[in-house]
Scaffold this active site. Structure first.
Site, PDB file in Angstrom:
ATOM      1  N   ASP A  26      -6.481  40.637  -8.438  1.00 50.37           N
ATOM      2  CA  ASP A  26      -7.481  39.624  -8.785  1.00 50.37           C
ATOM      3  C   ASP A  26      -7.497  38.507  -7.740  1.00 50.37           C
ATOM      4  O   ASP A  26      -6.466  38.213  -7.126  1.00 50.37           O
ATOM      5  CB  ASP A  26      -7.176  39.059 -10.188  1.00 50.37           C
ATOM      6  CG  ASP A  26      -8.375  38.346 -10.781  1.00 50.37           C
ATOM      7  OD1 ASP A  26      -9.494  38.524 -10.280  1.00 50.37           O
ATOM      8  OD2 ASP A  26      -8.181  37.598 -11.760  1.00 50.37           O
ATOM      9  N   HIS A  43     -13.686  41.242  -1.332  1.00 47.14           N
ATOM     10  CA  HIS A  43     -13.376  42.608  -1.765  1.00 47.14           C
ATOM     11  C   HIS A  43     -12.998  43.472  -0.562  1.00 47.14           C
ATOM     12  O   HIS A  43     -12.080  44.287  -0.631  1.00 47.14           O
ATOM     13  CB  HIS A  43     -14.571  43.219  -2.513  1.00 47.14           C
ATOM     14  CG  HIS A  43     -14.921  42.495  -3.786  1.00 47.14           C
ATOM     15  ND1 HIS A  43     -13.981  42.165  -4.735  1.00 47.14           N
ATOM     16  CD2 HIS A  43     -16.106  42.029  -4.268  1.00 47.14           C
ATOM     17  CE1 HIS A  43     -14.574  41.530  -5.740  1.00 47.14           C
ATOM     18  NE2 HIS A  43     -15.856  41.432  -5.480  1.00 47.14           N
ATOM     19  N   LEU A 137       4.416  59.555  -3.004  1.00 48.06           N
ATOM     20  CA  LEU A 137       4.016  58.406  -3.834  1.00 48.06           C
ATOM     21  C   LEU A 137       2.798  58.847  -4.628  1.00 48.06           C
ATOM     22  O   LEU A 137       1.892  59.448  -4.062  1.00 48.06           O
ATOM     23  CB  LEU A 137       3.631  57.213  -2.933  1.00 48.06           C
ATOM     24  CG  LEU A 137       2.908  56.040  -3.603  1.00 48.06           C
ATOM     25  CD1 LEU A 137       3.879  55.214  -4.452  1.00 48.06           C
ATOM     26  CD2 LEU A 137       2.265  55.115  -2.563  1.00 48.06           C
TER      27      LEU A 137
HETATM   28  C1  IPE Z   1      -9.565  42.315 -13.818  1.00 45.68           C
HETATM   29  O1  IPE Z   1     -10.104  41.307 -13.033  1.00 45.68           O
HETATM   30  C2  IPE Z   1     -10.052  43.633 -13.380  1.00 45.68           C
HETATM   31  C3  IPE Z   1      -9.723  44.042 -12.015  1.00 45.68           C
HETATM   32  C4  IPE Z   1      -8.957  43.445 -11.173  1.00 45.68           C
HETATM   33  C5  IPE Z   1     -10.350  45.250 -11.614  1.00 45.68           C
HETATM   34  P1  IPE Z   1     -11.258  40.349 -13.593  1.00 45.68           P
HETATM   35  O2  IPE Z   1     -11.397  39.265 -12.607  1.00 45.68           O
HETATM   36  O3  IPE Z   1     -12.469  41.129 -13.883  1.00 45.68           O
HETATM   37  O4  IPE Z   1     -10.612  39.847 -14.939  1.00 45.68           O
HETATM   38  P2  IPE Z   1     -11.093  38.762 -15.997  1.00 45.68           P
HETATM   39  O5  IPE Z   1     -12.423  39.208 -16.526  1.00 45.68           O
HETATM   40  O6  IPE Z   1     -11.207  37.460 -15.290  1.00 45.68           O
HETATM   41  O7  IPE Z   1     -10.036  38.744 -17.038  1.00 45.68           O
HETATM   42  C1  IPE Z   2     -10.825  41.203  -8.382  1.00 43.45           C
HETATM   43  O1  IPE Z   2     -11.268  40.042  -7.758  1.00 43.45           O
HETATM   44  C2  IPE Z   2     -11.646  42.404  -7.982  1.00 43.45           C
HETATM   45  C3  IPE Z   2     -12.476  42.964  -9.039  1.00 43.45           C
HETATM   46  C4  IPE Z   2     -12.479  42.600 -10.287  1.00 43.45           C
HETATM   47  C5  IPE Z   2     -13.377  44.016  -8.643  1.00 43.45           C
HETATM   48  P1  IPE Z   2     -12.383  39.140  -8.437  1.00 43.45           P
HETATM   49  O2  IPE Z   2     -13.714  39.585  -7.933  1.00 43.45           O
HETATM   50  O3  IPE Z   2     -12.239  39.124  -9.903  1.00 43.45           O
HETATM   51  O4  IPE Z   2     -12.041  37.732  -7.829  1.00 43.45           O
HETATM   52  P2  IPE Z   2     -12.123  36.325  -8.562  1.00 43.45           P
HETATM   53  O5  IPE Z   2     -11.278  36.416  -9.799  1.00 43.45           O
HETATM   54  O6  IPE Z   2     -13.566  36.087  -8.885  1.00 43.45           O
HETATM   55  O7  IPE Z   2     -11.589  35.364  -7.558  1.00 43.45           O
HETATM   56 MG    MG Z   3     -11.266  37.905 -11.208  1.00 40.51          MG
END
Ligand code: IPE
Ligand code: IPE
Ligand code: MG
Length: 255
Positions: A26, A43, A137
């Site tokens: 995240d 990303h 792995l």
């Molecule tokens: C959780 O991240 C899912 C992934 C990393 C794929 P999100 O950024 O979507 O999570 P929430 O919605 O803030 O909990």
């Molecule tokens: C996690 O990073 C990746 C996915 C959920 C695909 P985020 O896109 O949720 O990044 P933040 O939380 O907005 O910084």
């Molecule tokens: Mg996020």
């Protein structure tokens, strides 16, 4: 691949090196926004981090690495971001599968694949088949994955596929249908990006997993950050319901 013991049924072996690490990657969006870049730039940088973490896990003899790439709830994001994420997933699959295979990595994807476009589904199938015999792995990507979806799909399969399923069916009856039944339960869960929640990741399997949360954003998560998470894990006392005294006396009574 042997399924590990259930942590609520047996006390699993807990060594100083986690056998299975599961990560919620995240913070990509915030990493990009901090640099006045579009979220997709975060990303893309996140894919680089994935490469580094795979390498570090291999160097540390970790057997299973599971990464949450796209949740069943992430479809709620703006269409542009979802489309870009799908393109990125496809190009990463196309570029990386051969390299994973060359490195002896067994590649798996868990989640409801039916929602993906056919090119993605085909690439996943090619990758899984090509790497099926590899043992160095086991690298799993959770895509369109949700812990509740997983339990529900396992229930459906169990009911449809079992003959003479007793009404008082047991954990074991269900567990074999869960999408990660090929792997032991994670020893260490890591979430980057500062949020302290599980966000519908491996709900069943995290029953006794050690949880580690860091404010570091996923694109900044490097070998040193992984080392810090493993060091934190190594300081935990995994009791699985027993008392600290029992652990110190080396009592391994099965529960
Ligand atoms: C959780 O991240 C899912 C992934 C990393 C794929 P999100 O950024 O979507 O999570 P929430 O919605 O803030 O909990
Ligand atoms: C996690 O990073 C990746 C996915 C959920 C695909 P985020 O896109 O949720 O990044 P933040 O939380 O907005 O910084
Ligand atoms: Mg996020």
């Amino acid at each position: 691949m042997p399924q590990g013991p259930s942590s609520t049924r047996e006390i699993p072996e807990a060594g100083s090196i986690p056998k299975h690490i599961a990560i919620i990657m995240d913070g990509n969006g915030r990493w990009a926004q901090n640099r006045y870049l579009p979220r997709i730039a975060g990303h893309k940088q996140g894919v680089e981090t994935v490469r580094g973490v795979i390498k570090s896990c291999m160097e540390r003899n970790i057997s299973y690495l599971t990464l949450f790439a796209f949740s069943s709830e992430n479809w709620r994001r703006p269409t542009d971001e979802v489309t870009s994420l799908m393109q990125l997933f496809l190009s990463a699959l196309e570029q990386e599968i051969t390299k994973l295979h060359e490195n002896g990595i067994h590649f798996k994807v868990i989640g409801d694949l039916s929602k993906f476009e056919s090119k993605i589904i085909e690439s996943i199938q090619i990758g899984e088949q090509l790497t099926a015999e590899n043992t160095r792995l086991t690298f799993t990507i959770a895509a369109n994955y949700g812990g509740r979806w997983d339990i529900m799909q396992a229930m459906r399969k169990m009911i449809v596929q079992s003959t003479n399923l007793p009404l008082n069916f047991e954990e074991e009856n269900l567990a074999q249908y869960l999408s990660m039944s090929y792997a032991p339960e994670p020893d260490l869960f890591i979430r980057t990006g500062g949020e302290c929640r599980v966000s519908n990741f491996l709900l069943w399997q995290l029953a006794y997993t050690e949880l580690y949360f860091t404010n570091t954003l996923w694109p900044d998560f490097d070998e040193h950050e992984l080392e810090l998470a493993i060091q934190s894990y190594q300081q935990r006392e995994r009791r699985f319901g027993r008392t600290s005294e029992q652990i110190q006396m080396g009592i391994s009574a099965k529960g």
